[in-house]
Design a protein around this motif. Structure first.
Motif, PDB file in Angstrom:
ATOM      1  N   CYS A 176      16.866  -3.004  25.581  1.00 40.95           N
ATOM      2  CA  CYS A 176      15.406  -2.843  24.989  1.00 40.95           C
ATOM      3  C   CYS A 176      15.774  -2.462  23.479  1.00 40.95           C
ATOM      4  O   CYS A 176      15.325  -3.009  22.400  1.00 40.95           O
ATOM      5  CB  CYS A 176      14.410  -1.967  25.536  1.00 40.95           C
ATOM      6  SG  CYS A 176      13.551  -2.369  27.149  1.00 40.95           S
ATOM      7  N   ASP A 177      16.660  -1.476  23.144  1.00 40.46           N
ATOM      8  CA  ASP A 177      16.786  -1.018  21.980  1.00 40.46           C
ATOM      9  C   ASP A 177      17.416  -2.289  21.319  1.00 40.46           C
ATOM     10  O   ASP A 177      17.131  -2.493  19.939  1.00 40.46           O
ATOM     11  CB  ASP A 177      17.734   0.071  21.992  1.00 40.46           C
ATOM     12  CG  ASP A 177      18.068   0.708  20.677  1.00 40.46           C
ATOM     13  OD1 ASP A 177      17.359   0.896  19.842  1.00 40.46           O
ATOM     14  OD2 ASP A 177      19.429   0.519  20.366  1.00 40.46           O
ATOM     15  N   ALA A 178      18.478  -2.880  21.816  1.00 36.08           N
ATOM     16  CA  ALA A 178      19.182  -4.093  21.164  1.00 36.08           C
ATOM     17  C   ALA A 178      18.216  -5.100  20.734  1.00 36.08           C
ATOM     18  O   ALA A 178      18.417  -5.975  19.672  1.00 36.08           O
ATOM     19  CB  ALA A 178      20.197  -4.671  22.081  1.00 36.08           C
ATOM     20  N   ILE A 179      17.211  -5.429  21.588  1.00 34.76           N
ATOM     21  CA  ILE A 179      16.187  -6.595  21.224  1.00 34.76           C
ATOM     22  C   ILE A 179      15.275  -6.179  20.252  1.00 34.76           C
ATOM     23  O   ILE A 179      14.823  -6.650  19.326  1.00 34.76           O
ATOM     24  CB  ILE A 179      15.519  -6.972  22.486  1.00 34.76           C
ATOM     25  CG1 ILE A 179      16.791  -7.724  23.516  1.00 34.76           C
ATOM     26  CG2 ILE A 179      14.555  -7.816  22.151  1.00 34.76           C
ATOM     27  CD1 ILE A 179      16.089  -7.983  24.596  1.00 34.76           C
ATOM     28  N   GLY A 180      15.045  -4.694  20.186  1.00 30.88           N
ATOM     29  CA  GLY A 180      14.244  -3.919  19.396  1.00 30.88           C
ATOM     30  C   GLY A 180      12.756  -4.043  19.921  1.00 30.88           C
ATOM     31  O   GLY A 180      11.871  -4.282  19.292  1.00 30.88           O
ATOM     32  N   VAL A 181      12.573  -3.438  21.207  1.00 30.94           N
ATOM     33  CA  VAL A 181      11.239  -3.415  21.825  1.00 30.94           C
ATOM     34  C   VAL A 181      11.199  -2.003  22.739  1.00 30.94           C
ATOM     35  O   VAL A 181      12.186  -1.712  23.235  1.00 30.94           O
ATOM     36  CB  VAL A 181      10.984  -4.776  22.781  1.00 30.94           C
ATOM     37  CG1 VAL A 181      12.171  -4.761  23.960  1.00 30.94           C
ATOM     38  CG2 VAL A 181       9.521  -4.599  23.560  1.00 30.94           C
TER      39      VAL A 181
END
Length: 215
Positions: free
Chosen positions: A88-93
């Motif tokens: 989620c952090d890598a995608i930005g959500v």
């Protein structure tokens, strides 16, 4: 803390590199079965593509293989809570935004929305909070030996508390073990690294989690 029921042909856990486990979900008690339309991996894939990110970019950022991430996006495998948060952090959500809010503030027994926030041997149900800026509440049914996974994780929230309704739960917060029994409640800052598991070999654990503000 939430997965598709595993069939008999897929009852053996799948392992791939650092961490893989096929979701094995057998609801306990009157809870409703997990709905087929709660496809966490598919939603993450849609968000990844919308942000113009490749599988390789996200996999490298998280520290998993492209093969694992591809299967995760097809909802073929599950990940630990820590790995899900990294994706989620890598995608930005924010993880909580992956799930629709309940249609009503009243959630009757057995009517929580099935969700997946990672882990192994888990059924999790949203019972309050998505769409609410103040808190998120989850009901977790944790199979014997199930839990968040071996890797400690942190949440960007102010407070987390878990109330154990049934069974046993071993919580490790900032390196300290809290062995919980039915009726116990633990409050802690989720910015501290933590893991948790059901130490029983025979009995499921049932817990209510409240996270504020929601993740």
């Amino acid at each position: 803390m939430p997965r598709k029921p595993a069939t008999a042909a897929k009852s053996t856990k799948i392992r791939a590199e650092d961490e893989l486990a096929e979701a094995v979900r057998r609801p306990t008690g009157p809870l409703r079965p997990v709905r087929d339309d709660i496809n966490l991996g598919e939603r993450l894939r849609t968000l990844r593509k919308a942000r113009g990110l490749s599988i390789e970019q996200v996999a490298n950022s998280v520290g998993v293989t492209k093969s694992f991430l591809s299967r995760f996006e097809r909802d073929a495998v599950s990940a630990s809570v820590a790995t899900l948060l990294k994706v989620c952090d890598a995608i930005g959500v924010r993880p909580g935004t992956l799930f629709d809010p309940p249609a009503t503030n009243l959630v009757r027994a057995g009517e929580g929305r099935p969700i997946s926030l990672g882990g192994e041997g888990m059924h999790e149900y949203l019972i309050a909070g998505v769409g609410n800026e103040h808190l998120m509440a989850l009901l977790s049914v944790i199979e014997p030996g199930g839990g968040s996974g071996p890797e400690p994780y942190k949440l960007n929230a102010a407070v987390d508390f878990v109330h154990l309704k049934e069974g046993e739960l071993d919580m490790v917060v900032d390196g300290e073990l809290y062995s919980m029994k039915a009726g116990d409640t633990l409050t802690f800052p989720p910015t501290l690294a933590h893991t948790w598991r059901n130490p029983s070999q025979t009995q499921p654990a049932v817990a209510v989690w409240v996270i504020a503000p929601p993740i």
